[in-house]
Design a protein around this motif. Structure first.
Motif, short mmCIF file in Angstrom:
data_model
loop_
_atom_site.label_atom_id
_atom_site.label_comp_id
_atom_site.label_asym_id
_atom_site.label_seq_id
_atom_site.Cartn_x
_atom_site.Cartn_y
_atom_site.Cartn_z
N LYS A 1 -29.60 -33.69 90.28
CA LYS A 1 -29.40 -33.02 91.57
C LYS A 1 -30.73 -32.75 92.26
CE LYS A 1 -24.89 -31.55 91.32
NZ LYS A 1 -23.86 -32.00 92.23
N GLN A 2 -31.74 -32.47 91.44
CA GLN A 2 -33.02 -32.05 92.00
C GLN A 2 -34.15 -32.68 91.19
OE1 GLN A 2 -33.56 -27.93 93.46
NE2 GLN A 2 -34.77 -27.67 91.61
N PRO A 3 -34.80 -33.72 91.74
CA PRO A 3 -35.88 -34.38 90.99
C PRO A 3 -36.96 -33.39 90.55
CG PRO A 3 -35.30 -35.65 92.93
CD PRO A 3 -34.56 -34.35 93.04
N VAL A 4 -37.51 -33.64 89.37
CA VAL A 4 -38.57 -32.79 88.84
C VAL A 4 -39.88 -33.59 88.86
CG1 VAL A 4 -39.41 -31.62 86.74
CG2 VAL A 4 -36.97 -31.51 87.35
N ALA A 5 -40.95 -32.97 89.34
CA ALA A 5 -42.25 -33.65 89.41
C ALA A 5 -42.64 -34.15 88.02
CB ALA A 5 -43.30 -32.66 89.91
N ASP A 6 -43.19 -35.29 87.92
CA ASP A 6 -43.65 -35.99 86.70
C ASP A 6 -42.53 -36.44 85.75
OD1 ASP A 6 -43.08 -34.03 84.76
OD2 ASP A 6 -45.15 -33.46 84.45
N LEU A 7 -41.28 -36.30 86.18
CA LEU A 7 -40.17 -36.84 85.38
C LEU A 7 -39.49 -37.98 86.14
CD1 LEU A 7 -38.42 -33.76 83.68
CD2 LEU A 7 -39.88 -35.49 82.62
N VAL A 8 -40.30 -38.89 86.68
CA VAL A 8 -39.72 -39.96 87.51
C VAL A 8 -38.71 -40.80 86.72
CG1 VAL A 8 -41.63 -41.58 87.10
CG2 VAL A 8 -40.25 -41.81 89.16
N LEU A 9 -38.95 -40.97 85.42
CA LEU A 9 -38.00 -41.77 84.62
C LEU A 9 -36.63 -41.09 84.60
CD1 LEU A 9 -40.40 -42.69 81.69
CD2 LEU A 9 -39.26 -44.35 83.16
N SER A 10 -36.65 -39.79 84.35
CA SER A 10 -35.39 -39.04 84.32
C SER A 10 -34.77 -39.00 85.72
CB SER A 10 -35.66 -37.62 83.81
OG SER A 10 -34.47 -36.87 83.76
N ASN A 11 -35.58 -38.71 86.72
CA ASN A 11 -35.07 -38.61 88.10
C ASN A 11 -34.33 -39.89 88.51
OD1 ASN A 11 -36.49 -36.20 88.24
ND2 ASN A 11 -38.24 -37.08 89.32
N ALA A 12 -34.89 -41.03 88.13
CA ALA A 12 -34.32 -42.31 88.58
C ALA A 12 -33.16 -42.77 87.70
CB ALA A 12 -35.41 -43.38 88.61
N VAL A 13 -33.38 -42.75 86.39
CA VAL A 13 -32.39 -43.37 85.48
C VAL A 13 -31.11 -42.54 85.38
CG1 VAL A 13 -32.00 -44.04 83.07
CG2 VAL A 13 -34.17 -44.60 84.19
N ARG A 14 -31.24 -41.21 85.43
CA ARG A 14 -30.04 -40.39 85.26
C ARG A 14 -29.09 -40.48 86.45
NH1 ARG A 14 -30.91 -37.83 80.41
NH2 ARG A 14 -32.92 -36.88 80.01
N ALA A 15 -29.63 -40.87 87.60
CA ALA A 15 -28.76 -41.04 88.76
C ALA A 15 -27.72 -42.13 88.48
CB ALA A 15 -29.59 -41.39 89.99
N ALA A 16 -28.12 -43.14 87.70
CA ALA A 16 -27.18 -44.21 87.35
C ALA A 16 -26.04 -43.66 86.49
CB ALA A 16 -27.92 -45.31 86.60
N VAL A 17 -26.35 -42.69 85.65
CA VAL A 17 -25.30 -42.09 84.80
C VAL A 17 -24.26 -41.39 85.68
CG1 VAL A 17 -24.81 -40.46 82.93
CG2 VAL A 17 -26.94 -41.78 82.91
N VAL A 18 -24.74 -40.71 86.72
CA VAL A 18 -23.80 -40.01 87.61
C VAL A 18 -22.89 -41.04 88.30
CG1 VAL A 18 -23.59 -38.48 89.60
CG2 VAL A 18 -25.40 -38.10 87.94
N GLY A 19 -23.46 -42.16 88.71
CA GLY A 19 -22.64 -43.23 89.32
C GLY A 19 -21.61 -43.76 88.33
N LEU A 20 -22.04 -43.90 87.09
CA LEU A 20 -21.12 -44.38 86.05
C LEU A 20 -20.01 -43.36 85.79
CD1 LEU A 20 -20.57 -46.55 83.77
CD2 LEU A 20 -21.91 -45.06 82.28
N VAL A 21 -20.38 -42.09 85.70
CA VAL A 21 -19.41 -41.02 85.44
C VAL A 21 -18.33 -41.02 86.52
CG1 VAL A 21 -19.17 -38.49 85.52
CG2 VAL A 21 -20.86 -39.55 84.01
N LYS A 22 -18.76 -41.10 87.77
CA LYS A 22 -17.80 -41.06 88.88
C LYS A 22 -16.90 -42.30 88.83
CE LYS A 22 -16.60 -38.62 92.46
NZ LYS A 22 -16.03 -37.28 92.28
N SER A 23 -17.49 -43.45 88.52
CA SER A 23 -16.70 -44.69 88.45
C SER A 23 -15.67 -44.63 87.33
CB SER A 23 -17.62 -45.91 88.21
OG SER A 23 -18.59 -45.98 89.21
N LEU A 24 -16.10 -44.16 86.16
CA LEU A 24 -15.16 -44.08 85.03
C LEU A 24 -14.07 -43.05 85.31
CD1 LEU A 24 -17.59 -44.17 81.93
CD2 LEU A 24 -16.35 -46.07 82.96
#
Ligand SMILES: NC(=O)c1ccc[n+]([C@@H]2O[C@H](COP(=O)([O-])OP(=O)(O)OC[C@H]3O[C@@H](n4cnc5c(N)ncnc54)[C@H](OP(=O)(O)O)[C@@H]3O)[C@@H](O)[C@H]2O)c1
Length: 262
Positions: free
Chosen positions: A148-171
């Motif tokens: 919901k809210q990107p955290v500075a220096d966690l670009v990997l988490s900020n980007a990759v976890r958004a895909a999980v949310v897309g997957l969750v909604k799709s499933l």
């Protein structure tokens, strides 16, 4: 409140420590049969023993690296052989390293995608057919406030976890008709070994002490403290329960109010 979870089969991944462990224990406390995994055999055995000393739960503890699709397939198959099915699947993995964009290597990107996105795909592919047969199931992903809210220096988490949310909604959309509810839980700063690693990385980068890091995280949340892993676990257990039977496709933050949006 009766959560209606007694005898359900709950599979919780990456559950030998931290939030995964607290979640496994919370399902055991509700009378679930439990399948847990982690990569380090000794840590996992100690975790399973700790739970079985406190709760009369049937437990399967199996070494499984969630980034290995064949190992995931074997772990789910062993769970089904032991317990007959999987009712609840909570997907978790270790978090990606704290780095800013230009410091992230392509290997880091692939590792984060494997651990924090594809692992959920692997488990969902394995457990959904069992849940469809039972016309009942719960898939709950553990991600982060970064959804919901990107955290500075966690670009990997900020980007990759958004895909999980897309997957969750799709499933959630595709399998709601089969009685399968799919939701995502995003912890805020929670007192685990992962947070100690983050504090160390931030402390090295900023010259501030690790204690100052913890104090700053706590101060940023309206509740003025870090989260306890059990607080994340209780939310996950509620989502899996009969008491959350009309909740699907959602991301619920357990962050002490840290998320600043509406
Ligand atoms: N703590 C926080 O403040 C916070 C905040 C937001 C999001 N999160 C996220 O929530 C998740 C859990 O965090 P945590 O704080 O509970 O972490 P943690 O204390 O470091 O525990 C991680 C657990 O995952 C297992 N694990 C790691 N990689 C694995 C793999 N590839 N396959 C199987 N098991 C694996 C570890 O055991 P082995 O090492 O033996 O495999 C351990 O049991 C992470 O994704 C983290 O980024 C945490």
């Amino acid at each position: 409140m009766d959560l209606g979870l007694k005898n359900r089969v709950a599979l919780v991944t990456a559950s030998s420590q931290g939030i995964g462990f607290a979640t496994a224990e919370a399902f055991a406390a509700e009378g679930c049969r439990l399948a847990m995994c982690g990569r380090n055999e000794r840590t996992l055995a100690t975790a399973a023993e700790k739970i079985s000393k406190r709760w009369p739960a049937e437990i399967l503890a199996e070494v499984c690296d969630v980034t290995d699709s064949a190992a995931v397939s074997r772990f789910v198959a062993t769970t089904v052989t032991k317990f007959g099915t999987v009712d609840i699947c909570v997907t978790n993995a270790g978090g990606p390293p704290a780095k800013e964009f230009l410091a992230v290597s392509m290997e880091d990107w692939h590792r984060a995608i494997d651990a924090n996105f594809l692992s959920t795909v692997y488990f969902a592919r394995e457990v959904i057919p069992h849940m469809q047969r039972n016309r009942w199931g719960r898939i709950i992903t553990i991600t982060s406030i970064t959804t919901k809210q990107p955290v500075a220096d966690l670009v990997l988490s900020n980007a990759v976890r958004a895909a999980v949310v897309g997957l969750v909604k799709s499933l959630a959309n595709e399998f709601g008709k089969d009685g399968i509810l799919v939701n995502n839980v995003g912890p805020g700063f929670t007192a685990t070994d992962r947070l100690k690693e983050l504090a160390k990385a931030r402390s090295a980068a900023s010259g501030k002490s690790e204690d100052e890091m913890f104090a700053a995280w706590a101060a940023d949340a309206p509740l003025k403290r870090l989260g306890d892993p059990r607080e994340v676990a209780e939310t996950i257990v509620w989502l899996a329960s009969e008491r959350a039977s009309y909740v699907t496709g959602q991301t619920i933050l357990v962050d002490g109010g840290l998320y600043k949006g509406l």
